[in-house]
Motif scaffolding. Structure first.
Motif, PDB file in Angstrom:
ATOM      1  N   ALA A  27      10.931  10.196 -19.319  1.00 33.27           N
ATOM      2  CA  ALA A  27      12.053  10.431 -18.415  1.00 33.27           C
ATOM      3  C   ALA A  27      11.658  10.090 -16.981  1.00 33.27           C
ATOM      4  N   HIS A  28      10.502  10.583 -16.536  1.00 31.13           N
ATOM      5  CA  HIS A  28      10.107  10.352 -15.152  1.00 31.13           C
ATOM      6  C   HIS A  28       9.925   8.867 -14.855  1.00 31.13           C
ATOM      7  N   ASN A  29       9.386   8.131 -15.848  1.00 32.31           N
ATOM      8  CA  ASN A  29       9.226   6.694 -15.635  1.00 32.31           C
ATOM      9  C   ASN A  29      10.563   5.972 -15.539  1.00 32.31           C
ATOM     10  N   LEU A  30      11.601   6.594 -16.070  1.00 28.04           N
ATOM     11  CA  LEU A  30      12.952   6.020 -15.977  1.00 28.04           C
ATOM     12  C   LEU A  30      13.745   6.658 -14.838  1.00 28.04           C
ATOM     13  N   ASP A  31      13.067   7.479 -14.026  1.00 28.04           N
ATOM     14  CA  ASP A  31      13.741   8.117 -12.902  1.00 28.04           C
ATOM     15  C   ASP A  31      14.789   9.137 -13.354  1.00 28.04           C
ATOM     16  N   ILE A  32      14.495   9.808 -14.447  1.00 28.50           N
ATOM     17  CA  ILE A  32      15.401  10.808 -15.015  1.00 28.50           C
ATOM     18  C   ILE A  32      14.726  12.165 -14.909  1.00 28.50           C
ATOM     19  N   GLN A  33      15.500  13.195 -14.557  1.00 31.68           N
ATOM     20  CA  GLN A  33      14.936  14.541 -14.454  1.00 31.68           C
ATOM     21  C   GLN A  33      14.989  15.261 -15.804  1.00 31.68           C
ATOM     22  N   VAL A  34      14.093  16.235 -15.966  1.00 33.62           N
ATOM     23  CA  VAL A  34      13.966  16.897 -17.262  1.00 33.62           C
ATOM     24  C   VAL A  34      14.208  18.401 -17.154  1.00 33.62           C
ATOM     25  N   VAL A  35      15.042  18.907 -18.048  1.00 31.93           N
ATOM     26  CA  VAL A  35      15.267  20.343 -18.197  1.00 31.93           C
ATOM     27  C   VAL A  35      14.701  20.756 -19.547  1.00 31.93           C
ATOM     28  N   ALA A  36      13.906  21.824 -19.583  1.00 33.61           N
ATOM     29  CA  ALA A  36      13.455  22.367 -20.865  1.00 33.61           C
ATOM     30  C   ALA A  36      14.394  23.515 -21.244  1.00 33.61           C
ATOM     31  N   GLU A  37      14.919  23.461 -22.462  1.00 33.05           N
ATOM     32  CA  GLU A  37      15.853  24.482 -22.948  1.00 33.05           C
ATOM     33  C   GLU A  37      15.107  25.564 -23.721  1.00 33.05           C
ATOM     34  N   GLY A  38      15.627  26.761 -23.709  1.00 31.03           N
ATOM     35  CA  GLY A  38      15.112  27.813 -24.580  1.00 31.03           C
ATOM     36  C   GLY A  38      13.752  28.349 -24.174  1.00 31.03           C
ATOM     37  N   VAL A  39      13.494  28.386 -22.867  1.00 35.24           N
ATOM     38  CA  VAL A  39      12.211  28.908 -22.377  1.00 35.24           C
ATOM     39  C   VAL A  39      12.236  30.438 -22.446  1.00 35.24           C
ATOM     40  N   GLU A  40      11.335  30.998 -23.219  1.00 32.10           N
ATOM     41  CA  GLU A  40      11.367  32.448 -23.447  1.00 32.10           C
ATOM     42  C   GLU A  40      10.093  33.164 -23.016  1.00 32.10           C
ATOM     43  N   THR A  41       9.003  32.428 -22.769  1.00 35.97           N
ATOM     44  CA  THR A  41       7.750  33.104 -22.414  1.00 35.97           C
ATOM     45  C   THR A  41       7.134  32.519 -21.141  1.00 35.97           C
ATOM     46  N   GLU A  42       6.293  33.347 -20.507  1.00 32.41           N
ATOM     47  CA  GLU A  42       5.566  32.905 -19.314  1.00 32.41           C
ATOM     48  C   GLU A  42       4.632  31.743 -19.643  1.00 32.41           C
ATOM     49  N   GLU A  43       4.090  31.762 -20.871  1.00 32.90           N
ATOM     50  CA  GLU A  43       3.159  30.701 -21.282  1.00 32.90           C
ATOM     51  C   GLU A  43       3.888  29.364 -21.355  1.00 32.90           C
ATOM     52  N   GLN A  44       5.097  29.389 -21.912  1.00 32.34           N
ATOM     53  CA  GLN A  44       5.895  28.152 -21.971  1.00 32.34           C
ATOM     54  C   GLN A  44       6.199  27.658 -20.553  1.00 32.34           C
ATOM     55  N   LEU A  45       6.571  28.601 -19.688  1.00 27.25           N
ATOM     56  CA  LEU A  45       6.899  28.224 -18.305  1.00 27.25           C
ATOM     57  C   LEU A  45       5.691  27.588 -17.621  1.00 27.25           C
ATOM     58  N   ALA A  46       4.510  28.180 -17.818  1.00 23.78           N
ATOM     59  CA  ALA A  46       3.294  27.644 -17.205  1.00 23.78           C
ATOM     60  C   ALA A  46       2.993  26.239 -17.731  1.00 23.78           C
ATOM     61  N   PHE A  47       3.161  26.069 -19.039  1.00 31.54           N
ATOM     62  CA  PHE A  47       2.950  24.748 -19.645  1.00 31.54           C
ATOM     63  C   PHE A  47       3.883  23.721 -19.011  1.00 31.54           C
ATOM     64  N   LEU A  48       5.135  24.081 -18.861  1.00 28.99           N
ATOM     65  CA  LEU A  48       6.139  23.143 -18.335  1.00 28.99           C
ATOM     66  C   LEU A  48       5.861  22.797 -16.877  1.00 28.99           C
ATOM     67  N   LYS A  49       5.428  23.811 -16.109  1.00 34.76           N
ATOM     68  CA  LYS A  49       5.062  23.551 -14.710  1.00 34.76           C
ATOM     69  C   LYS A  49       3.879  22.601 -14.649  1.00 34.76           C
ATOM     70  N   ARG A  50       2.876  22.901 -15.479  1.00 37.78           N
ATOM     71  CA  ARG A  50       1.649  22.102 -15.477  1.00 37.78           C
ATOM     72  C   ARG A  50       1.956  20.643 -15.784  1.00 37.78           C
ATOM     73  N   HIS A  51       2.939  20.412 -16.635  1.00 35.18           N
ATOM     74  CA  HIS A  51       3.258  19.033 -17.023  1.00 35.18           C
ATOM     75  C   HIS A  51       4.440  18.468 -16.258  1.00 35.18           C
ATOM     76  N   ARG A  52       4.758  19.087 -15.143  1.00 33.81           N
ATOM     77  CA  ARG A  52       5.715  18.564 -14.173  1.00 33.81           C
ATOM     78  C   ARG A  52       7.139  18.432 -14.693  1.00 33.81           C
ATOM     79  N   CYS A  53       7.507  19.285 -15.632  1.00 36.51           N
ATOM     80  CA  CYS A  53       8.913  19.364 -16.027  1.00 36.51           C
ATOM     81  C   CYS A  53       9.699  19.838 -14.798  1.00 36.51           C
ATOM     82  N   ASN A  54      10.926  19.347 -14.600  1.00 37.21           N
ATOM     83  CA  ASN A  54      11.654  19.647 -13.371  1.00 37.21           C
ATOM     84  C   ASN A  54      12.360  21.002 -13.379  1.00 37.21           C
ATOM     85  N   PHE A  55      12.973  21.341 -14.526  1.00 34.11           N
ATOM     86  CA  PHE A  55      13.758  22.572 -14.603  1.00 34.11           C
ATOM     87  C   PHE A  55      13.475  23.323 -15.890  1.00 34.11           C
TER      88      PHE A  55
END
Ligand code: C2E
Ligand code: CA
Ligand code: CA
Ligand code: CA
Length: 279
Positions: A226-254
């Protein structure tokens, strides 16, 4: 054994009839729901992982049924799609979202974007884009405040017609998001041919993203694609702090999910934002 077979058969048809009767009844109720003003939009915030702010919310419809209580969309949207009532319901959703955006002018919520779900069936309506334009104008809301979430099914069926509808939406200036990304069985070619602003990674990849290596690999690959295509990414169904940390670490946008907030009425959203408990 024969006797039992017949009973089983009878039981089966009775069950089917019962379901059919319930469906017909629900469809009849659905025909009244708009006139009786029984639909309501709940809003689920999307957390911007760079800024820590809520910048957009997804509108999720509920039906305040006179006898059955608050019904989730899964209990009536498929029925409405079959009967065609979805067109009028969808129009109501767009109008209600625009009215909400107008109500939020001059408040804490000013600047929020609302993401509205559009099913493939709603693209059948030739007047859809005109109606969206009229709703925006009636409420004096800029088009960029609205985002439409579409699933990949629209790139499999009625491709020509959908292509046309999407380009009209794009010209209008609304944002376009691909919902449930990764489970739609369609090719990726549409990312090249269509003006997609946002990809929403399906919840099924996020649920075990911190436990399953393959889900982690897929999620990272989608973010990079997505980022290489200039598209932003939302992760759906985030339920834990661990998932949130993973997504932040990998530069997910939302991030969107119960960890941040369940879908809630506008009032509750306003209170939550004002008290700062969301961010
Ligand atoms: P969707 O667009 O994929 O919406 C996400 C669904 O996941 C919502 O269910 C939401 O409440 C739920 N969800 C959000 N975060 C979490 C989480 O952390 N964990 C879990 N387990 N679930 C989470 P909901 O509200 O029942 O909506 C179901 C579907 O109904 C939506 O799926 C969408 O396809 C459809 N829908 C909702 N509102 C509308 C509408 O206004 N128009 C149309 N055409 N479809 C709608
Ligand atoms: Ca959605
Ligand atoms: Ca989704
Ligand atoms: Ca879905």
């Amino acid at each position: 054994a024969k006797e039992q077979g017949r009973n089983t058969y009878q039981f089966y048809t009775e069950g089917m009839q019962e379901r059919e009767v319930m469906r017909l009844e629900l469809d009849k109720d659905l025909s009244q729901a708009l006139t009786n003003d029984e639909f309501v939009l709940f809003y689920q915030p999307q957390l911007n992982l760079d800024t820590g702010e809520i910048q957009s919310v997804e509108a999720l419809i509920r039906w305040q049924h006179p006898r059955r209580g608050l019904l989730p969309p899964g209990e009536f949207i498929p029925l409405a799609e079959e009967s065609g009532r979805i067109t009028d319901i969808g129009r109501w959703v767009v109008m209600a979202a625009c009215r909400q955006l107008a109500d939020w002018k001059g408040t804490e919520q000013e600047g929020l974007r609302i993401a509205v779900n559009l099913s493939g069936r709603e693209l059948d309506d030739e007047a859809l884009v005109d109606h969206i334009r009229e709703a925006l104008e009636a409420e004096n809301v800029p088009a960029e405040r609205l985002e439409f979430e579409l699933t990949e099914e629209i790139f499999i069926q009625n491709i020509e017609r959908n292509r046309n509808q999407l380009s009209r939406l794009q010209k209008l200036g609304v944002h376009l998001a691909i919902d449930d990304f990764g489970v739609g069985y369609s090719s990726l070619g549409y990312l090249r041919d269509f003006p997609v602003d946002v990809l929403k990674i399906d919840r099924s990849f996020i649920t075990e993203v911190t436990e399953r290596h393959d889900d982690a690999v897929i999620t990272r690959a989608v973010i990079n694609l997505a980022h290489n295509l200039d598209i932003q990414v939302v992760a759906e169904g985030v339920e834990t702090e661990e998932q949130l940390a993973f997504l932040k670490r990998h530069r997910c946008n939302f991030a969107q999910g119960y960890l941040i907030s369940r879908p809630i009425p506008a009032r509750d959203l306003e209170q939550a934002l004002a008290s700062g408990i969301l961010v």
